[in-house]
Structure formats: C-alpha cells, structure tokens
Design a protein around this motif. Structure first.
Motif, PDB file in Angstrom:
ATOM      1  N   ARG A  74       0.841  -1.192   0.000  1.00 55.32           N
ATOM      2  CA  ARG A  74       0.000   0.000   0.000  1.00 55.32           C
ATOM      3  C   ARG A  74       0.875   1.240   0.000  1.00 55.32           C
ATOM      4  NH1 ARG A  74      -3.693  -0.248   5.061  1.00 55.32           N
ATOM      5  NH2 ARG A  74      -1.639  -0.519   5.984  1.00 55.32           N
ATOM      6  N   LEU A  75       0.308   2.353  -0.459  1.00 52.37           N
ATOM      7  CA  LEU A  75       1.055   3.602  -0.411  1.00 52.37           C
ATOM      8  C   LEU A  75       1.342   3.954   1.036  1.00 52.37           C
ATOM      9  CD1 LEU A  75      -0.896   5.669  -3.070  1.00 52.37           C
ATOM     10  CD2 LEU A  75       1.432   4.778  -3.269  1.00 52.37           C
ATOM     11  N   ALA A  76       2.565   4.318   1.311  1.00 51.16           N
ATOM     12  CA  ALA A  76       2.985   4.549   2.695  1.00 51.16           C
ATOM     13  C   ALA A  76       2.601   5.940   3.158  1.00 51.16           C
ATOM     14  CB  ALA A  76       4.497   4.368   2.807  1.00 51.16           C
ATOM     15  N   ILE A  77       2.129   6.004   4.381  1.00 46.27           N
ATOM     16  CA  ILE A  77       1.881   7.289   5.014  1.00 46.27           C
ATOM     17  C   ILE A  77       2.563   7.264   6.368  1.00 46.27           C
ATOM     18  CG2 ILE A  77      -0.280   7.713   3.831  1.00 46.27           C
ATOM     19  CD1 ILE A  77      -1.747   6.720   6.278  1.00 46.27           C
ATOM     20  N   CYS A  78       2.665   8.405   7.009  1.00 46.58           N
ATOM     21  CA  CYS A  78       3.426   8.496   8.249  1.00 46.58           C
ATOM     22  C   CYS A  78       2.578   8.153   9.458  1.00 46.58           C
ATOM     23  CB  CYS A  78       3.968   9.915   8.426  1.00 46.58           C
ATOM     24  SG  CYS A  78       5.395  10.242   7.388  1.00 46.58           S
ATOM     25  N   ASP A  79       3.184   7.450  10.396  1.00 47.43           N
ATOM     26  CA  ASP A  79       2.619   7.313  11.739  1.00 47.43           C
ATOM     27  C   ASP A  79       3.265   8.415  12.563  1.00 47.43           C
ATOM     28  OD1 ASP A  79       1.847   6.731  14.248  1.00 47.43           O
ATOM     29  OD2 ASP A  79       2.537   4.653  14.257  1.00 47.43           O
ATOM     30  N   SER A  99      -4.369   9.003  -4.053  1.00 43.12           N
ATOM     31  CA  SER A  99      -4.961   8.118  -3.047  1.00 43.12           C
ATOM     32  C   SER A  99      -5.715   8.924  -1.992  1.00 43.12           C
ATOM     33  CB  SER A  99      -3.880   7.250  -2.394  1.00 43.12           C
ATOM     34  OG  SER A  99      -3.076   8.000  -1.503  1.00 43.12           O
ATOM     35  N   VAL A 100      -5.224  10.115  -1.672  1.00 40.61           N
ATOM     36  CA  VAL A 100      -5.931  11.000  -0.734  1.00 40.61           C
ATOM     37  C   VAL A 100      -7.270  11.418  -1.335  1.00 40.61           C
ATOM     38  CG1 VAL A 100      -5.895  13.241   0.419  1.00 40.61           C
ATOM     39  CG2 VAL A 100      -3.820  11.851   0.340  1.00 40.61           C
ATOM     40  N   GLY A 145      -1.815  19.005   7.518  1.00 40.33           N
ATOM     41  CA  GLY A 145      -1.195  18.805   6.208  1.00 40.33           C
ATOM     42  C   GLY A 145      -0.595  17.421   6.039  1.00 40.33           C
ATOM     43  N   ILE A 146      -0.325  16.705   7.139  1.00 37.32           N
ATOM     44  CA  ILE A 146       0.255  15.372   7.074  1.00 37.32           C
ATOM     45  C   ILE A 146      -0.843  14.338   6.823  1.00 37.32           C
ATOM     46  CG2 ILE A 146       1.599  13.620   8.298  1.00 37.32           C
ATOM     47  CD1 ILE A 146       3.135  16.156   7.580  1.00 37.32           C
ATOM     48  N   ILE A 147      -0.591  13.465   5.856  1.00 36.17           N
ATOM     49  CA  ILE A 147      -1.576  12.457   5.479  1.00 36.17           C
ATOM     50  C   ILE A 147      -1.595  11.339   6.514  1.00 36.17           C
ATOM     51  CG2 ILE A 147      -2.269  10.800   3.706  1.00 36.17           C
ATOM     52  CD1 ILE A 147      -0.629  12.591   1.716  1.00 36.17           C
ATOM     53  N   LEU A 148      -2.768  11.094   7.083  1.00 35.41           N
ATOM     54  CA  LEU A 148      -2.915  10.073   8.121  1.00 35.41           C
ATOM     55  C   LEU A 148      -3.561   8.803   7.604  1.00 35.41           C
ATOM     56  CD1 LEU A 148      -4.210  12.243  11.095  1.00 35.41           C
ATOM     57  CD2 LEU A 148      -1.845  11.640  10.545  1.00 35.41           C
ATOM     58  N   ASP A 197     -10.755  15.753   8.249  1.00 33.98           N
ATOM     59  CA  ASP A 197      -9.940  15.698   9.467  1.00 33.98           C
ATOM     60  C   ASP A 197      -9.383  14.302   9.726  1.00 33.98           C
ATOM     61  OD1 ASP A 197     -10.307  18.379   9.935  1.00 33.98           O
ATOM     62  OD2 ASP A 197     -11.944  18.097  11.371  1.00 33.98           O
ATOM     63  N   GLU A 198     -10.107  13.273   9.303  1.00 31.14           N
ATOM     64  CA  GLU A 198      -9.610  11.906   9.482  1.00 31.14           C
ATOM     65  C   GLU A 198      -8.515  11.577   8.473  1.00 31.14           C
ATOM     66  OE1 GLU A 198     -10.092   9.880  11.812  1.00 31.14           O
ATOM     67  OE2 GLU A 198     -11.793  10.803  12.834  1.00 31.14           O
ATOM     68  N   ILE A 199      -8.498  12.270   7.350  1.00 33.82           N
ATOM     69  CA  ILE A 199      -7.514  12.006   6.294  1.00 33.82           C
ATOM     70  C   ILE A 199      -6.220  12.752   6.546  1.00 33.82           C
ATOM     71  CG2 ILE A 199      -7.041  12.238   3.816  1.00 33.82           C
ATOM     72  CD1 ILE A 199     -10.125  12.085   3.424  1.00 33.82           C
ATOM     73  N   VAL A 200      -6.320  14.013   6.963  1.00 29.73           N
ATOM     74  CA  VAL A 200      -5.153  14.885   7.076  1.00 29.73           C
ATOM     75  C   VAL A 200      -5.172  15.613   8.413  1.00 29.73           C
ATOM     76  CG1 VAL A 200      -3.992  16.896   6.086  1.00 29.73           C
ATOM     77  CG2 VAL A 200      -5.054  15.226   4.571  1.00 29.73           C
TER      78      VAL A 200
END
Length: 210
Positions: A21-26, A123-124, A163-166, A157-160
C-alpha cells in the motif's frame, strides 16, 4: 497494523513485512521525520460554478481568505471543462500539483507541492471521494453535501492533520467518522444513515468544544 513511511518510498508493517500500500506516516511514532512525510496543502470541495462547499488549508501559501478564494477560482477555471468523472486527473498550477475528480455537481480537489508523489495525492483524493460516497449512501451532490457539511469536514480531518496524510482507506475513514451506532457491534454497512450522521455530528460538536 501500523504503517511506517520509509524514505525509500516503500512501507512495512509492524511485523517487519513489506506492505504494497502507499505509505503514510505514523506521526505519533516518528515525529523526527515529519518533514519527509507525504503532505497536502489543501483539500477543496467546490460546486459546479466554482463556489466553495468545503475546504481545509494547511499551507501559508494562501494567508487570507481572499487569497484562498482567488486560488479556488483559478483552480476551477483551469479544470472545470475537463472530463474528470470516470478517473481522477492532474494539473499543475502555481508550482503545485492538483489532482481532481467530479461527481454530479461537486468537484473534489487535493493540492500538493510540486515535489509530492502524484499517486499518494491521488490516493488522498480517492479516499476522500469514496468515504463521502459511503457516508452519504451514494447521494453525492451539492444539496446533500451542504446538509451534511459537518460530516464532510470530519472526513477531511480523518484524512489529514496539519497537512500530514494520516489515512487514505475510505472504509476506515468512513468508520471513524460514523463512530459507533446505537448497536456498538453493528458495522458501518448496517447502520442507518441517520445513526451514522448523528454520531458524526456529536463527534464534531465535541471537537469544537475542546
């Protein structure tokens, strides 16, 4: 499962295996690498005349509401004649990448910097688009969006965050927004739309009162 963003562009889960999957930051676990996390500058929802339905900005590129409205008009002018209904399309504007998709009388946009990965931005957009479709039970148009604007904003708000993609998975986003129905064991697909939206409004009210 925790997905960690790797500088090489891959991701791995918490047992060390690669995740395609496309990686996002924890961001809770790796705050020191925030500057390397995929991010967006804004998420916009406009109507078929280019008027704002909902928006969230995460960049100082547009410091005033006048600047934001001017940007939205420019974005709409550049994209509204394209056929971005079956699939998302991309555009470059003011050194930004814009990915967008239309449905009925609504135009969905995600803006990222020129160095951002287009697939991640797409993906966002798709996660936002599909989560709204799930929560509004397929009735995605301006009237429904305005009547359920709090739900739209909660989706963003659940997505970002800042500015950081969650999150980009639409089912996860929709489930978090809907929260728990009266029957806490019922999955989102078995909740009534009134239950899902009532819970979403309650969460929004609580967040505004904090």
């Amino acid at each position: 499962m925790v997905t960690r963003f790797l500088l090489g562009g891959d991701s791995e889960n918490d047992d060390g295996h690669k995740d395609d999957r496309l990686a996002i930051c924890d961001i809770a676990q790796i705050p020191s690498t925030m500057e390397f996390c995929p991010s967006v500058k804004n998420i916009l929802l406009l109507d078929s005349e280019g008027m704002r339905v909902a928006s969230k900005y995460y960049s100082d590129d547009w410091p005033t509401n006048t600047a934001k409205e001017a940007f939205e008009k420019t974005v709409f002018s550049k994209t509204h004649k394209t056929n971005a209904r079956a699939e998302a399309e991309f555009a470059m504007l003011e050194n930004n990448i814009i990915v967008y998709k239309f449905v009925q009388d609504l135009h969905f946009y995600v803006t990222g910097g020129e160095d951002e990965n287009e697939l991640i931005l797409a993906s966002v957009l798709q996660g936002f688009f599909d989560a709204v479709d799930i929560l509004l039970r397929g009735n995605v148009d301006k009237r429904e969006a305005l009547e359920n604007l709090d739900v739209i904003l909660l989706c963003i708000d659940e997505i970002v965050d800042g500015g950081i993609i969650l999150e980009t998975d639409s089912n996860t986003i929709a489930s978090k927004v809907a929260g728990h129905s009266v029957d806490s064991g019922a999955p989102l697909s078995e909740q009534t739309i009134s239950q899902a939206l009532a819970t979403a409004r309650e969460h929004l009210t609580r967040s505004l009162l904090k």
